[in-house]
Scaffold this active site. Structure first.
Site, short mmCIF file in Angstrom:
data_model
loop_
_atom_site.label_atom_id
_atom_site.label_comp_id
_atom_site.label_asym_id
_atom_site.label_seq_id
_atom_site.Cartn_x
_atom_site.Cartn_y
_atom_site.Cartn_z
N ASP A 8 0.86 -1.18 0.00
CA ASP A 8 0.00 0.00 0.00
C ASP A 8 0.90 1.23 0.00
O ASP A 8 1.67 1.45 0.93
CB ASP A 8 -0.91 -0.02 1.24
N ASP A 103 -2.73 2.35 -6.22
CA ASP A 103 -1.68 2.42 -5.19
C ASP A 103 -1.67 1.24 -4.23
O ASP A 103 -1.06 1.30 -3.17
CB ASP A 103 -1.83 3.72 -4.40
N GLU A 104 -2.32 0.15 -4.61
CA GLU A 104 -2.51 -0.94 -3.64
C GLU A 104 -2.65 -2.26 -4.40
O GLU A 104 -3.34 -2.33 -5.41
CB GLU A 104 -3.76 -0.64 -2.83
#
Length: 358
Positions: A8, A103-104
């Protein structure tokens, strides 16, 4: 035994802005829409979070909490380019990658030969590569199952990682607050608290049949999660088609006014979930779902490219035309997410014809 890493990025959008515009560093900033246009915060940096600013918060309210907050318009194309760089790093270590957003992502490194097969060392190497190549920090969680890896990635933020070994699971979940389990939002957490259930150990001691009767399929999931069990594997081609929130009411309600009173909390939670798990995806429709006392259900949907509170209330009114004096036991709201290759229509559909993935 699987080896799952959840990576993350730390304040991703805000971090990109601070990287590209050094004058923003050390100041409270948020990426989001303007307050005079009823904008919403996508993400903010840690300086802003100290004032209580959070994702999915109205920009106007965020400015009240933090008058010096700097609102930065999003640059989605830039974020996508950086996300591609991060994806390239992942692919050096495993091909089993399940992206959750820009983003993860989940990574399955069970059979990875890198770093002598150590998931902990692989996570460290991935984070170091991301920092070297993008100038951005990432946090990671390492565990034998997906949901624990996701929880672990939050435990040493920012720019850190946390490992939950197989022999740690039983002790770890005992005191784990239920609100930390993915899928347990504020609405569900309140219902569980009303039953005296606050931690996984509380669920372990509760009669399973009663949980399943009260929460349906999610009751079964909750029982498994409370024991540290998650049978889901990594889905490399996974693409979320919708995000939704629903609530089973403590007792049946019957009027439009009663339904309208339930909607604000549902819509607020929906906004938070979209911000967390689908903030880079395009919304193409809004949906309202009603389940009646006879367990029959209906859905109404309409094309929309954003979350419109007014549209949800209009759809609710249309759905209530199908009530026929029946009590209402469940209300839900959701948004459909556009696929890169699919087209959609804006016709109303009944839930028997379309699985909306609540």
């Amino acid at each position: 035994m699987q080896k799952i890493i959840h990576v993350d990025m730390d304040c991703f959008y805000a971090a990109v802005e601070m990287r590209d515009f050094p004058e923003l560093r050390g100041k409270p900033i948020a990426v989001g829409g303007r307050s005079d246009r009823r904008g919403v915060i996508s993400t903010c940096n840690y300086e802003a979070r100290q004032f209580g600013v959070r994702s999915a918060m109205a920009s106007g309210y965020a400015l009240k909490l933090c008058p010096d907050l700097i609102l930065v318009p999003g640059r989605m194309q830039v974020y996508k380019e950086v996300s591609s760089q991060i994806r390239a790093v992942f692919e050096r270590y495993t091909y089993l990658i399940e992206p959750l957003s820009l983003d993860e992502a989940y990574l399955d490194v069970t059979d990875s030969p890198h770093c002598k097969g150590s998931a902990t060392l692989i996570a460290e190497a991935i984070r170091a590569d991301i920092l070297a190549e993008t100038g951005l920090t990432a946090s990671a969680g390492i565990a034998p199952v997906k949901f624990l890896a996701k929880i672990a990635s939050d435990l040493n933020k920012p720019n850190g990682q946390y490992v939950i070994r197989p022999d740690m699971i039983n002790e770890f979940v005992k005191t784990l607050p239920l609100i930390k389990i993915p899928g347990v939002g504020k609405v569900t957490a309140k219902k569980l608290a009303d039953l005296g259930l606050h931690t996984c150990s509380d669920v372990q001691a509760y009669p399973p049949a009663q949980l399943i009767e009260r929460f349906g399929k999610f009751g079964t999931v909750l029982i498994e999660r409370s024991k540290g069990v998650d049978k889901r594997g990594i889905s490399p081609n996974r693409e979320r088609k919708s995000v939704g929130v629903e609530t089973t009411l403590a007792k049946d309600i019957h009027t439009l006014e009663q339904c309208r009173a339930v909607m604000p909390q549902l819509i607020q939670e929906l906004g938070a979930r979209v911000s967390r798990s689908a903030k880079d995806r395009t919304i193409h429709k809004q949906v309202v779902k009603i389940k009646f006392e006879d367990f029959k259900q209906t859905t109404i949907e309409h094309r929309s490219d954003d979350i419109s509170v007014n549209l949800f209330y209009q759809l609710l009114e249309q759905a209530m035309e199908r009530q026929h004096e029946r009590g209402i036991r469940l209300l839900g709201v959701s948004v459909g997410l556009a696929s890169n290759s699919s087209t959609t229509d804006d016709s109303d559909v009944d839930s028997s014809q379309l699985d909306l993935g609540f």
